[in-house]
Design a protein around this motif. Structure first.
Motif, PDB file in Angstrom:
ATOM      1  N   GLU A   8      -3.782   6.576  -4.452  1.00 52.90           N
ATOM      2  CA  GLU A   8      -4.595   7.307  -5.421  1.00 52.90           C
ATOM      3  C   GLU A   8      -3.808   8.380  -6.167  1.00 52.90           C
ATOM      4  OE1 GLU A   8      -8.908   9.640  -5.530  1.00 52.90           O
ATOM      5  OE2 GLU A   8      -8.084   8.888  -3.641  1.00 52.90           O
ATOM      6  N   GLY A   9      -2.987   9.130  -5.474  1.00 54.01           N
ATOM      7  CA  GLY A   9      -2.267  10.218  -6.128  1.00 54.01           C
ATOM      8  C   GLY A   9      -0.994   9.796  -6.830  1.00 54.01           C
ATOM      9  N   SER A  23      -3.385  -5.163  -8.965  1.00 54.29           N
ATOM     10  CA  SER A  23      -4.801  -4.889  -8.722  1.00 54.29           C
ATOM     11  C   SER A  23      -4.981  -4.092  -7.440  1.00 54.29           C
ATOM     12  CB  SER A  23      -5.593  -6.198  -8.631  1.00 54.29           C
ATOM     13  OG  SER A  23      -5.559  -6.899  -9.854  1.00 54.29           O
ATOM     14  N   PHE A  24      -6.169  -3.502  -7.303  1.00 53.27           N
ATOM     15  CA  PHE A  24      -6.489  -2.711  -6.125  1.00 53.27           C
ATOM     16  C   PHE A  24      -7.869  -3.039  -5.595  1.00 53.27           C
ATOM     17  CE2 PHE A  24      -2.990  -0.174  -7.589  1.00 53.27           C
ATOM     18  CZ  PHE A  24      -2.439   0.322  -6.419  1.00 53.27           C
ATOM     19  N   GLY A  73      -3.011  -3.688  -3.584  1.00 53.70           N
ATOM     20  CA  GLY A  73      -3.042  -2.647  -2.570  1.00 53.70           C
ATOM     21  C   GLY A  73      -4.430  -2.081  -2.396  1.00 53.70           C
ATOM     22  N   ILE A  74      -4.533  -1.119  -1.514  1.00 51.80           N
ATOM     23  CA  ILE A  74      -5.787  -0.397  -1.287  1.00 51.80           C
ATOM     24  C   ILE A  74      -5.716   0.926  -2.039  1.00 51.80           C
ATOM     25  CG2 ILE A  74      -7.260   0.723   0.437  1.00 51.80           C
ATOM     26  CD1 ILE A  74      -6.396  -1.444   2.396  1.00 51.80           C
ATOM     27  N   ASP A  78       0.838  -1.195   0.000  1.00 56.61           N
ATOM     28  CA  ASP A  78       0.000   0.000   0.000  1.00 56.61           C
ATOM     29  C   ASP A  78       0.872   1.243   0.000  1.00 56.61           C
ATOM     30  OD1 ASP A  78      -2.677  -1.345   0.399  1.00 56.61           O
ATOM     31  OD2 ASP A  78      -1.612  -2.067   2.161  1.00 56.61           O
ATOM     32  N   GLY A  79       0.773   2.028  -1.059  1.00 55.53           N
ATOM     33  CA  GLY A  79       1.526   3.266  -1.126  1.00 55.53           C
ATOM     34  C   GLY A  79       2.970   3.066  -1.547  1.00 55.53           C
TER      35      GLY A  79
END
Length: 327
Positions: A211-212, A229-230, A205-206, A162-163
């Motif tokens: 997102e950015g 995938s997310f 990830g989430i 994540d991230g």
């Protein structure tokens, strides 16, 4: 009726990579047969002689405490432990006898904490299970573990990332992004070099945490993965989630889950074990799959009475893996 499976999991890959992910299996004909059954048996309300897939929670322990994890919101007391390998073997032998296509070796915990994990994978593959996979936070990855994974015959691994950079470091402390990335990179290189392309590597990830930085994230992991995938973030503190009366869950016609202690919950979303269908130490998977208890719950779902069942009140999957009933 219309199937709506994993509609909130978004694959970022182009069509060629999506096709390769679906087609490049060790047993492609068996895979597509299983996928056909997976989508259609719930539509037909057909209970197969044996589940189409079984999740074995090889460990309910975890070495992280991520802020987005459902484990933070358990109401019931749990004893976190590793699954005994003899219980695992009992389950695998029954699965193999029933020609089960796939198993997954994780559920609520970090399965790599079980020191028998590589032996479990090897045992399942030797028994004839065609596809073995698990989810991991990637903390176990080092060269020796990677070589053991390849040797064991694992088919694919999903690694939760994540991230990027500092964002990942905060969410997944004490893991560090650069170290995790280099380990994933080595896993991909070695499985291509000596594993004949296996295990396949999925990065998941989430969405909200990346997102950015989606383009940068994708470009970073595309060269070292087979699928990216997310999922969307969910609020597990809610005592009741938004429900759609026109939906019912297909899971009761698809799969069964065995916890580390042998308890079999209502489904994979019953993380708190509010409804137990049986225990593998005492009964077989097949007995539980066709028991009066689970059949009654199937009836409640078909009668649109699932909200009488506690885990269904908080289920976040009614929009993730659901069948829409169109009149």
């Amino acid at each position: 009726m219309e199937t709506r499976i994993n509609v909130t999991q978004v694959c970022l890959d182009d069509n060629e990579r999506k096709r390769n992910w679906e087609e490049d299996r060790r047993h492609p004909l068996d895979y597509f047969k299983n996928r056909f059954q997976w989508y259609h048996y719930p539509l037909w309300q057909y209970v197969a002689p044996f589940p189409l897939h079984v999740d074995f929670e090889t460990s309910s322990k975890c070495n992280l405490s991520c802020p987005m994890c459902f484990r933070r919101h358990f109401e019931n007391e749990h004893v976190y432990a590793d699954m005994d390998i003899e219980l695992f073997k009992k389950g695998i032998e029954e699965c193999a006898d029933n020609n089960l296509y796939s198993i997954r070796l994780s559920w609520r915990g970090e399965c790599t904490l079980n020191i028998e994990l590589f032996n479990m994978i090897s045992y399942a593959k030797a028994a004839g299970i065609k596809e073995v996979s698990f989810l991991s936070n990637g903390s176990f990855l080092d060269r020796d573990s990677i070589l053991s994974l390849i040797e064991s015959g694992l088919d694919y691994i999903t690694i939760s990332i994540d991230g990027l950079g500092k964002s990942y470091n905060q969410l997944r402390a004490p893991l560090e992004f650069n170290n995790t990335f280099e380990n994933v990179k080595e896993l991909y290189a070695l499985k291509e070099k000596i594993g004949n392309g296996y295990p396949k590597v999925k990065i998941q990830g989430i969405y909200e945490y990346t997102e950015g930085d989606m383009v940068e994230y994708y470009n970073k992991f595309r060269p070292v993965s087979d699928n990216i995938s997310f999922n969307t973030r969910h609020d597990y503190s809610l005592t009741q989630t938004k429900q759609d009366d026109n939906l019912f869950c297909p899971y009761l016609w698809q799969r069964i889950t065995v916890s580390a202690s042998g308890d079999i919950p209502l489904c994979i979303s019953d993380w708190d074990l509010n409804v137990t269908l049986g225990n593998l130490n005492l009964k077989s998977i097949k007995e539980i799959w066709h028991s009066e208890r689970i059949n009654k719950i199937r009836e409640l779902h078909l009668e649109n009475r699932r909200l009488e069942i506690k885990p269904c009140l908080t289920c976040i999957r009614n929009h993730v893996a659901a069948i829409e009933k169109k009149m």
